[in-house]
Design an enzyme around this catalytic site. Structure first.
Site, PDB file in Angstrom:
ATOM      1  N   LYS A 145      40.864  62.012  52.445  1.00  0.00           N
ATOM      2  CA  LYS A 145      42.108  62.776  52.576  1.00  0.00           C
ATOM      3  C   LYS A 145      43.151  62.392  51.543  1.00  0.00           C
ATOM      4  CE  LYS A 145      41.479  63.858  57.364  1.00  0.00           C
ATOM      5  NZ  LYS A 145      41.986  63.863  58.706  1.00  0.00           N
ATOM      6  N   ASN A 146      43.173  61.149  51.097  1.00  0.00           N
ATOM      7  CA  ASN A 146      44.194  60.693  50.170  1.00  0.00           C
ATOM      8  C   ASN A 146      43.826  60.888  48.712  1.00  0.00           C
ATOM      9  OD1 ASN A 146      45.732  59.980  52.353  1.00  0.00           O
ATOM     10  ND2 ASN A 146      45.161  57.825  52.277  1.00  0.00           N
ATOM     11  N   CYS A 147      42.729  61.587  48.443  1.00  0.00           N
ATOM     12  CA  CYS A 147      42.289  61.807  47.062  1.00  0.00           C
ATOM     13  C   CYS A 147      42.550  63.244  46.671  1.00  0.00           C
ATOM     14  CB  CYS A 147      40.799  61.507  46.918  1.00  0.00           C
ATOM     15  SG  CYS A 147      40.408  59.777  47.155  1.00  0.00           S
ATOM     16  N   ILE A 148      43.069  63.424  45.479  1.00  0.00           N
ATOM     17  CA  ILE A 148      43.381  64.764  44.967  1.00  0.00           C
ATOM     18  C   ILE A 148      42.110  65.421  44.455  1.00  0.00           C
ATOM     19  CG2 ILE A 148      44.654  66.019  43.213  1.00  0.00           C
ATOM     20  CD1 ILE A 148      46.768  63.835  43.375  1.00  0.00           C
TER      21      ILE A 148
END
Length: 99
Positions: free
Chosen positions: A96-99
């Protein structure tokens, strides 16, 4: 399989499938890669989500040794975005925290 090769059904994953997906990115999975993928899958089993970079480093250090839990090591194995590539090859949802 989804548009970006992240699996919709985790049970569909296999080592052969991981190798095929990695080959599409011109990455040949070796023992060191598989150790990281295994650590990420254990993390997912325990916490229910894919690890972003910091938790991935910590998990790899715990399962594979401190020297392998460093971001520079993971960048060498999985150039660009290690957490995203590890999730992709390990058959996990995109972190979730990766673009």
């Amino acid at each position: 399989m989804s548009d970006k090769n992240y699996l919709n059904k985790l049970a569909d994953w296999s080592w052969d499938q991981a190798s095929n997906i990695a080959a599409e990115d011109a990455v040949e999975l070796e023992t060191e890669h598989l150790q990281v993928l295994d650590a990420a899958r254990r993390f997912y089993d325990q916490y229910g989500f894919s690890p972003s970079m910091r938790p991935l480093c910590k998990t790899v250090a715990e399962h594979c040794g401190l020297e392998k839990g460093r971001s520079i090591y993971l960048l060498q194995l999985f150039p660009g975005s290690p957490a995203k590539l590890v999730a992709k090859y390990a058959g996990l949802p995109k972190p979730k925290n990766c673009i």
